[in-house]
Design a protein around this motif. Structure first.
Motif, short mmCIF file in Angstrom:
data_model
loop_
_atom_site.label_atom_id
_atom_site.label_comp_id
_atom_site.label_asym_id
_atom_site.label_seq_id
_atom_site.Cartn_x
_atom_site.Cartn_y
_atom_site.Cartn_z
N CYS A 146 0.83 -1.22 0.00
CA CYS A 146 0.00 0.00 0.00
C CYS A 146 0.86 1.26 0.00
O CYS A 146 0.55 2.25 -0.67
N GLN A 147 1.96 1.23 0.75
CA GLN A 147 2.83 2.41 0.80
C GLN A 147 3.49 2.65 -0.56
O GLN A 147 3.56 3.77 -1.05
N THR A 170 -9.71 -4.05 -1.36
CA THR A 170 -9.30 -2.82 -0.66
C THR A 170 -10.36 -2.49 0.38
O THR A 170 -11.43 -1.96 0.05
N GLU A 174 -6.47 -1.52 4.13
CA GLU A 174 -5.69 -1.00 3.01
C GLU A 174 -5.87 0.51 2.88
O GLU A 174 -4.90 1.24 2.63
N TYR A 177 -3.64 2.26 5.48
CA TYR A 177 -2.21 2.33 5.10
C TYR A 177 -1.98 3.33 3.98
O TYR A 177 -0.99 4.06 3.97
N MET A 178 -2.90 3.37 3.02
CA MET A 178 -2.73 4.31 1.89
C MET A 178 -2.88 5.75 2.36
O MET A 178 -2.13 6.64 1.95
#
Ligand code: NDP
Length: 445
Positions: A146-147, A170, A174, A177-178
């Motif tokens: 995700c990063q 997603t 998720e 983290y995004m």
């Protein structure tokens, strides 16, 4: 001479080879707005209206390198298709699934334009994702992916330009983290993603919205035809976000839901699906549906697909595209089903859709029936802009209102053009008219 619509469909197939889902989506929309296009053919041709409609404003494809738990570098492909911003910032989810490719993202982005328009809210159409498969990955691996994904994507999105959300693969984890990575790189705490956790700008009722919205619309459809949900037998596919909350709301409205499914098998529970058990298996344990029998010994588990064989009044496909084919449609008709409302995006094949309509099954396409998710995402954007959080009941009431109005808009559009009861035509025309008006007003851009 062939019609403008036929020429554009041919052109799309030629210019976008090996993208069958995109062709399917374009064909379905253009064929059903043909009556409007034919009436304005000269002007639309001169303005290149359909060429502009079927070509995304921008499509971004990028490398996503990340390190797995063994220290090896993995490389996935990321996509964001910014399809149409005539009525607002691009808006649409991010799909993480091994089947993702550019054609899938384009089909979803194209559908999203009309869906977003139908909500009545100011949001344009877009979609994105990656061929990354979150299944079987550790939390750390999911975070690393995700990063890496957001490190590139953050250059192209923003609260007033493009606001992605969740989709298959997603979920809340998720999105969290995004969002964290976007904030770190851009230094902005803004509503750039929807489907956020409640502690950092998420909206109450967003998790439930797509499934609940599907049932609010289905209930209105039945009411319009003098029926109601109470006492109906419902068959649902999927066991993810949309399916779980569709089952829950159907039960609250007095219906009995007897099936659900995942990518390996399906469950038949004659006593009605146990939503608490389903949530435990899918949301908490992230396990397979084989586990369901442990909670409900009277239920049956079958490998493969098969929910459409079960006798029902109403079918709600809530898993993925093209999961209900012509044989399934025949079975549903033979079993006396009266309605099919799509929770997923394009789950019914073209042939199955036609068969259902020809056999007088009320059929509501995903771009209308599942629009409650994106509508509530737009409500999350509003709350972020005014830095306020509305209560669950406030959001839920707005959602219900949006779905009821949406149903009557598509019903009215179908009637206006002489296609009474054809909700595919109604949805495409009603969605298209607003986008058309905005595109015309903004000139050739
Ligand atoms: P989830 O990932 O939460 O759930 C998807 C479900 O479908 C899972 O049960 C999954 O099985 C199953 N599934 C996925 N791919 C396949 C496949 N190829 N074959 C068989 N089963 C499959 O996704 P959502 O519930 O969010 O989305 C479901 C559908 O709804 C999608 O079409 C999505 O685009 C659409 N949608 C979602 C919205 C939302 O707000 N979430 C809004 C509007 C539309 P398994 O458990 O094994 O992974």
């Amino acid at each position: 001479m062939s019609s403008y619509v036929e020429e554009i469909i041919e052109q799309v197939i030629k210019q976008n080879p090996a993208e069958p889902e995109f062709h399917q989506a374009v064909r379905e929309v253009l064929e059903s707005i043909k009556v409007v296009v034919d009436a304005n053919e000269e002007k639309f041709r001169r303005d290149g209206l359909l060429e502009r409609l079927v070509n995304p404003e921008r499509q971004i494809k990028f490398r996503v390198p990340w390190v797995d738990d063994k220290g090896n570098v993995q490389v996935n492909t990321g996509y964001r298709v910014q399809f149409n911003s005539a009525i607002g910032p691009y808006k649409g989810g991010l799909r993480l699934h091994p089947s993702v490719n550019l054609g899938i993202i384009k089909f979803l982005g194209f559908e999203q334009i009309f869906k977003n328009s139908l909500t009545g809210l100011p949001i344009g159409g877009g979609k994105g994702g990656s061929d990354f498969d979150p299944k079987g990955k550790s939390d750390r691996e999911v975070m690393a992916f995700c990063q890496a994904f957001m490190t590139e994507l953050c250059k192209y999105i923003g609260a007033d330009t493009d606001v992605p959300a969740g989709d298959i693969g997603t979920g809340a984890r998720e999105i969290g983290y995004m969002f964290g990575q976007y904030k770190k790189i851009r230094g902005l705490f803004e509503g750039v993603l929807t489907g956020k956790g409640l502690s950092y700008g998420g909206s109450l009722a967003r998790t439930e919205a797509t499934g609940y919205g599907l049932l609010y619309l289905t209930e209105e459809l039945l009411k319009t035809h003098g029926q109601d949900m109470a006492g109906k037998t419902v068959v649902v596919s999927g066991a993810g976000n949309v399916a779980i909350y569709a089952i829950q709301k159907a039960q609250q409205l007095g219906a009995k839901v007897v099936t659900c499914s995942d990518s390996t098998g399906w469950v038949y529970d004659p006593d009605g699906i146990d939503v608490a058990a389903l949530k435990q298996i899918k949301e908490v344990d992230r396990a397979r549906l084989t586990e369901y029998k442990k909670f409900r010994p009277n239920s049956e588990y079958h490998e493969g697909r098969g929910v459409w064989q079960i006798k029902c009044d109403i079918a709600l496909p809530c898993a993925t595209q093209n999961e209900l084919d012509i044989e399934d449609a025949k079975q549903l008709v033979a079993n006396g089903a009266i309605a099919v409302c799509e929770g997923a995006n394009m789950p019914t094949t073209e042939a199955a859709t036609k068969y259902l309509q020809d056999n007088n099954v009320w059929f509501v396409p995903g771009k209308a029936a599942n629009a409650g998710g994106v509508a509530t995402s737009a409500l999350e954007m509003s709350q972020n802009s005014e830095r306020l959080s509305w209560t669950f009941d406030e959001v839920d009431a707005k959602l219900k209102n949006i779905m009821v109005n949406l149903f009557h808009n598509i019903d009215d559009a179908a009637k206006k053009y002489g296609f009474d009861g054809n909700y595919v035509v109604g949805a495409n025309i009603a969605g298209f008219e607003k986008v058309l008006d905005a595109m015309n007003a903004q000139g050739i851009v």
